[in-house]
Design a protein around this motif. Sequence first.
Motif, PDB file in Angstrom:
ATOM      1  N   ARG A 110      -7.664   5.156   2.208  1.00 39.70           N
ATOM      2  CA  ARG A 110      -8.440   3.984   2.578  1.00 39.70           C
ATOM      3  C   ARG A 110      -8.247   2.900   1.524  1.00 39.70           C
ATOM      4  O   ARG A 110      -8.112   3.186   0.336  1.00 39.70           O
ATOM      5  CB  ARG A 110      -9.915   4.342   2.712  1.00 39.70           C
ATOM      6  N   ALA A 111      -8.229   1.639   1.956  1.00 36.70           N
ATOM      7  CA  ALA A 111      -7.973   0.529   1.042  1.00 36.70           C
ATOM      8  C   ALA A 111      -9.168   0.228   0.146  1.00 36.70           C
ATOM      9  O   ALA A 111      -9.013  -0.335  -0.934  1.00 36.70           O
ATOM     10  CB  ALA A 111      -7.601  -0.724   1.833  1.00 36.70           C
ATOM     11  N   HIS A 112     -10.388   0.610   0.594  1.00 37.21           N
ATOM     12  CA  HIS A 112     -11.593   0.318  -0.173  1.00 37.21           C
ATOM     13  C   HIS A 112     -12.470   1.569  -0.262  1.00 37.21           C
ATOM     14  O   HIS A 112     -12.294   2.516   0.500  1.00 37.21           O
ATOM     15  CB  HIS A 112     -12.393  -0.811   0.473  1.00 37.21           C
ATOM     16  N   VAL A 113     -13.394   1.534  -1.193  1.00 39.23           N
ATOM     17  CA  VAL A 113     -14.374   2.616  -1.297  1.00 39.23           C
ATOM     18  C   VAL A 113     -15.428   2.467  -0.202  1.00 39.23           C
ATOM     19  O   VAL A 113     -15.877   3.449   0.389  1.00 39.23           O
ATOM     20  CB  VAL A 113     -15.041   2.612  -2.700  1.00 39.23           C
ATOM     21  N   LEU A 114     -15.802   1.219   0.080  1.00 38.03           N
ATOM     22  CA  LEU A 114     -16.798   0.958   1.123  1.00 38.03           C
ATOM     23  C   LEU A 114     -16.382  -0.271   1.918  1.00 38.03           C
ATOM     24  O   LEU A 114     -16.041  -1.309   1.341  1.00 38.03           O
ATOM     25  CB  LEU A 114     -18.179   0.724   0.495  1.00 38.03           C
ATOM     26  N   ASN A 115     -16.382  -0.145   3.235  1.00 39.03           N
ATOM     27  CA  ASN A 115     -16.094  -1.283   4.120  1.00 39.03           C
ATOM     28  C   ASN A 115     -17.354  -1.660   4.874  1.00 39.03           C
ATOM     29  O   ASN A 115     -18.058  -0.783   5.404  1.00 39.03           O
ATOM     30  CB  ASN A 115     -14.989  -0.934   5.117  1.00 39.03           C
TER      31      ASN A 115
ATOM     32  N   GLN B 120       0.814  -1.216   0.000  1.00 39.70           N
ATOM     33  CA  GLN B 120       0.000   0.000   0.000  1.00 39.70           C
ATOM     34  C   GLN B 120       0.853   1.275   0.000  1.00 39.70           C
ATOM     35  O   GLN B 120       0.337   2.353  -0.266  1.00 39.70           O
ATOM     36  CB  GLN B 120      -0.916   0.015   1.232  1.00 39.70           C
ATOM     37  N   ASP B 121       2.149   1.125   0.316  1.00 36.64           N
ATOM     38  CA  ASP B 121       3.056   2.266   0.355  1.00 36.64           C
ATOM     39  C   ASP B 121       2.461   3.392   1.209  1.00 36.64           C
ATOM     40  O   ASP B 121       2.269   4.522   0.762  1.00 36.64           O
ATOM     41  CB  ASP B 121       3.345   2.768  -1.063  1.00 36.64           C
TER      42      ASP B 121
END
Length: 567
Positions: free
Chosen positions: A484-489, A108-109
């Motif tokens: 954030r890793a996702h648009v929706l968690n 993810q850097d």
Amino acid sequence: SAAQETYVAPRTWAESTLAEILSQVLKVRPIGIHDNFFELGGDSIQSIQIIARANRAGLGLVPKHLFHYQTIAELAAIADQGQKVKVEQGFVTGPVPLTPIQHRFFEQDLVDPHRRSQSVWLEVKAALKPAQLEDIVRAVLWHHAALRLRFTRDESGWHQTQAAMSEDTPCTYIDLTQLLHEMCDHAIKVTVTELQTSLDLTVGPLIRVALFDPGRDQSNRLLIIVHQLVVDEFSWRILLEDMQALYERLNAGQPRRLTQTTSFREWAVRLNTYAQSGALESEKGYWLSHLRNENYSLPLDKFGGTNTLSSEREVVVSLDRETTRLLLHEAPQAYHTQLTDILLTALLQAFEGWTGKRYLLLDLEIPGREEELFPEEVILSHTVGWFTTRVPLRLDLTEVSSQPGETLRSVKEQLRQLPQPGLSFGLLRYLSGNARVMEELRSLPQAEVGFHYLEPFHWRSTETALFQLTPKSLELTCSPTEKRAHVLNVDAWVIAEQLEIRLRYSENLHQRSTIEHVAKDYREALLQLITHCTSSETGRYTPSDFPEAGLEQADLDYIMAQLNGEE
């Protein structure tokens, strides 16, 4: 086998011991010897807890036994045959290969990878002196080598090493007894921020423990902070159990021994060796076809905004206690499903109304402690480390009707088709050493949705317990500038006997009203599934219930109809 209508009490010591353990973990009483673990609401995390406690009680079992022998009677019958894994732990130091989830973390850097920690607040119930706390923490650091991991970066990437014991113990005692009440909260907040920001991946240690003494007849508070790279939810239970055990042994003048377990380093080495052995070559095709290129993008309300943690907001919906009870204990019996099957089916139905698509790509977070990879060779029920696995999962209902039973059976079958319970994707993607395969998997579509069912974070508080959980429970801390890793968690868990679902989104991408609508549809879809599954006429097996038979659903339906005397 289905849960029994009549209660059958334990007959032997082994059955009584297992019944008590299952009751404690599942919080169900009484449990008969013929009641099915999964139909009582059990899941994979709870199976690990149960086997760990059974082994401490002297029953030789491994987690796979609970999946093959799902009642107390069946488990007790084979308990003496259970081969205990021989563990030679000792003091572990030296280089450790990265695991798939750790590779993903560094991929993810992050802007500030040091500031990614989990923390737990505890109320101290017993008399705990700072010197005792230091002894306990040192013993935990000695035993659980993952807490001594250090991370360095060079031109080839990130590396991890297990360091030797340091002379300094990461414990802090904060005396608040001389402060005015209104000043205590500020002092605590400042100290917490200092501790969280003091974590350094290279220097270590990646744990901080602070004992706060507020005085004024108030209980002391204990804060434990651990970096995300070396701990997962299940590890917290292990840490708390060990701290309790060490406290009792110190007071009794006993040796500071803890349960022997496979080291995190041995697990990481085994994963890397297995991934590079070629054993997973046949599973590459599944992932390349399963995650084929389609438009998985979620609809956006706003464009051009940055998806940062500082912009994250949440919408929460819940079920009442009785509906939650039906979801956990009765609904899974209809189609021999697990809780995750039902939660994901309802999610897919809710998203269809939003996206207009009958398929969805999501990252499914699972515990990852899959001892089945190395049967009779490892035992991870008492190993601290980050074992979580994120599995890219494509669910598709385009060939299925919208009837609740049809959709649930389809999702169940799709989940059962995942190879190596999903672990093989990460092993091929990050550890296989095959540059072409790794690039092919890296180039596949990325999920914009993350899903995680969190096992309730319980701690059995007894009269002799050292501490009890505070309402804050388990918290994750990150730099607010991180992406954030996702648009929706979507996170789901049971708290106070009620299912709670939290949808986390970025206000830079979505309006609150949009996510509220999705959450409302999700709750409604869940209610419809629960109603359907608990109706008297519902109930069918699916092909994955008989994996050796190689049946299609139509063939199975015909056989079951014949067995039931139907025309």
